[in-house]
Design a protein around this motif. Structure first.
Motif, PDB file in Angstrom:
ATOM      1  N   THR A  13       0.821  -1.209   0.000  1.00 19.46           N
ATOM      2  CA  THR A  13       0.000   0.000   0.000  1.00 19.46           C
ATOM      3  C   THR A  13       0.856   1.260   0.000  1.00 19.46           C
ATOM      4  O   THR A  13       0.578   2.224  -0.733  1.00 19.46           O
ATOM      5  CB  THR A  13      -0.927  -0.001   1.232  1.00 19.46           C
ATOM      6  N   VAL A  14       1.906   1.273   0.807  1.00 15.45           N
ATOM      7  CA  VAL A  14       2.792   2.438   0.867  1.00 15.45           C
ATOM      8  C   VAL A  14       3.511   2.618  -0.465  1.00 15.45           C
ATOM      9  O   VAL A  14       3.683   3.745  -0.948  1.00 15.45           O
ATOM     10  CB  VAL A  14       3.784   2.303   2.032  1.00 15.45           C
ATOM     11  N   ARG A  15       3.933   1.528  -1.074  1.00 21.60           N
ATOM     12  CA  ARG A  15       4.589   1.634  -2.388  1.00 21.60           C
ATOM     13  C   ARG A  15       3.623   2.220  -3.425  1.00 21.60           C
ATOM     14  O   ARG A  15       4.018   3.060  -4.246  1.00 21.60           O
ATOM     15  CB  ARG A  15       5.092   0.265  -2.838  1.00 21.60           C
ATOM     16  N   LEU A  20       1.804   7.994  -6.436  1.00 19.50           N
ATOM     17  CA  LEU A  20       1.058   9.247  -6.559  1.00 19.50           C
ATOM     18  C   LEU A  20       1.976  10.459  -6.619  1.00 19.50           C
ATOM     19  O   LEU A  20       1.615  11.492  -7.183  1.00 19.50           O
ATOM     20  CB  LEU A  20       0.098   9.409  -5.371  1.00 19.50           C
ATOM     21  N   ILE A  21       3.155  10.355  -6.010  1.00 22.11           N
ATOM     22  CA  ILE A  21       4.033  11.521  -5.976  1.00 22.11           C
ATOM     23  C   ILE A  21       5.313  11.351  -6.802  1.00 22.11           C
ATOM     24  O   ILE A  21       5.928  12.342  -7.188  1.00 22.11           O
ATOM     25  CB  ILE A  21       4.405  11.909  -4.534  1.00 22.11           C
ATOM     26  N   ARG A  22       5.689  10.097  -7.089  1.00 22.63           N
ATOM     27  CA  ARG A  22       6.960   9.901  -7.789  1.00 22.63           C
ATOM     28  C   ARG A  22       6.948  10.482  -9.196  1.00 22.63           C
ATOM     29  O   ARG A  22       7.965  10.986  -9.684  1.00 22.63           O
ATOM     30  CB  ARG A  22       7.325   8.414  -7.838  1.00 22.63           C
ATOM     31  N   ARG A 122      13.886   7.402  -4.663  1.00 19.91           N
ATOM     32  CA  ARG A 122      14.995   6.451  -4.692  1.00 19.91           C
ATOM     33  C   ARG A 122      14.500   5.007  -4.694  1.00 19.91           C
ATOM     34  O   ARG A 122      15.303   4.080  -4.795  1.00 19.91           O
ATOM     35  CB  ARG A 122      15.915   6.657  -3.485  1.00 19.91           C
ATOM     36  N   GLU A 123      13.180   4.850  -4.579  1.00 23.94           N
ATOM     37  CA  GLU A 123      12.563   3.524  -4.500  1.00 23.94           C
ATOM     38  C   GLU A 123      13.226   2.683  -3.407  1.00 23.94           C
ATOM     39  O   GLU A 123      13.544   1.511  -3.597  1.00 23.94           O
ATOM     40  CB  GLU A 123      12.596   2.822  -5.858  1.00 23.94           C
ATOM     41  N   GLU A 124      13.396   3.302  -2.248  1.00 26.31           N
ATOM     42  CA  GLU A 124      13.948   2.621  -1.085  1.00 26.31           C
ATOM     43  C   GLU A 124      12.847   2.440  -0.044  1.00 26.31           C
ATOM     44  O   GLU A 124      12.270   3.424   0.422  1.00 26.31           O
ATOM     45  CB  GLU A 124      15.103   3.406  -0.480  1.00 26.31           C
TER      46      GLU A 124
END
Length: 259
Positions: A13-15, A20-22, A122-124
């Motif tokens: 869910t967080v990913r 929405l913002i990336r 950063r997709e971390e």
């Protein structure tokens, strides 16, 4: 729902919230709220609402405490409470500086059980479950117990409460002689996670709200770090608290230094 399944679904869910913002090219119009230079964009509200809708489906009876849109008045209850900061590092986001975190924690009986902090640029993804360890993109984190002199110190400079700045700058001046260098990355949640993964020895802030540090606090402690109030006291998910986080050695050094 089993804890392992809930953990995985919270991470997913967080990913998805990060999507929405990336891809956004501009933060758009923003407004100010209590404090100096304290900004809110439409994306803060959008991400928080998205998270509340999705997380409500996972834990229907959960209470929500969040930074935006009135949820800051919520109380952490004895049952399940989601603690949300939709964009920790809004000023960075507004300025196009790609360092911000979506922070979601789940507390039960007033104790953190699951924490997720995600930097979509950063997709971390940092994540932890109580008793099951902390992870960065699926890799287990084991904190290296380094001293201040072996690494950098992350810090905040009280941007929303300028009356605190003289005091924090004096503390930071003293600490600057004990560490390799200092960093202010503009996100409390990510700063604490950077301690957990060994990018910094410690982090200090003169004033945080619970949504700034709740999720990251579990990630740090599950990795082997320490997080307390400024003088070593338990935080107990307090709001408007001075926070000290670090490796055991660095945390002890800062307390012993008298800051």
């Amino acid at each position: 729902m089993e804890k392992e399944v809930l953990f995985e679904r919270m991470c997913r869910t967080v990913r998805e919230a990060g999507d929405l913002i990336r891809t956004c090219t501009s933060a758009g119009a923003c407004r100010t709220k209590e404090g100096t230079a304290n900004f809110v964009t439409k994306y803060d509200s959008m991400v928080q609402e998205f998270l509340i809708q999705r997380l409500s489906a996972l834990v229907p009876k959960a209470v929500f405490v969040g930074e935006e849109d009135g949820y800051s008045e919520g109380k952490i209850g004895k049952g399940d409470t989601f603690i949300i900061d939709p964009i920790d590092g809004t000023t960075n986001f507004i300025c196009g500086f790609p360092v911000c975190g979506i922070s979601v924690g789940l507390s039960r009986q007033g104790r953190m059980e699951i924490g997720v902090v995600y930097n979509p640029f950063r997709e971390e993804m940092f994540a932890a479950g109580r008793g099951t360890g902390a992870f960065l993109n699926g890799r287990k984190l084991v904190l290296r117990d380094c001293a201040l002199g072996e690494s950098v110190l992350c810090m905040d400079t009280a941007p929303y409460t300028p009356e605190l700045r003289d005091g924090i700058f004096e503390e930071l001046r003293r600490l600057s002689y004990l560490c390799m260098d200092m960093r202010s990355i503009g996100s409390a949640a990510l700063s604490i996670c950077y301690v957990a993964c060994g990018r910094a020895a410690a982090y200090i802030s003169p004033k945080l709200c619970v949504w700034d540090y709740a999720a990251a606090s579990l990630i740090l402690t599950e990795a082997g770090g320490v997080i307390t109030g400024k003088n070593g006291e338990e935080l107990n998910l307090a709001t408007r608290a001075a926070v000290l986080a670090g490796s055991p050695k660095a945390h002890a050094e800062i307390l012993e230094s008298g800051t």
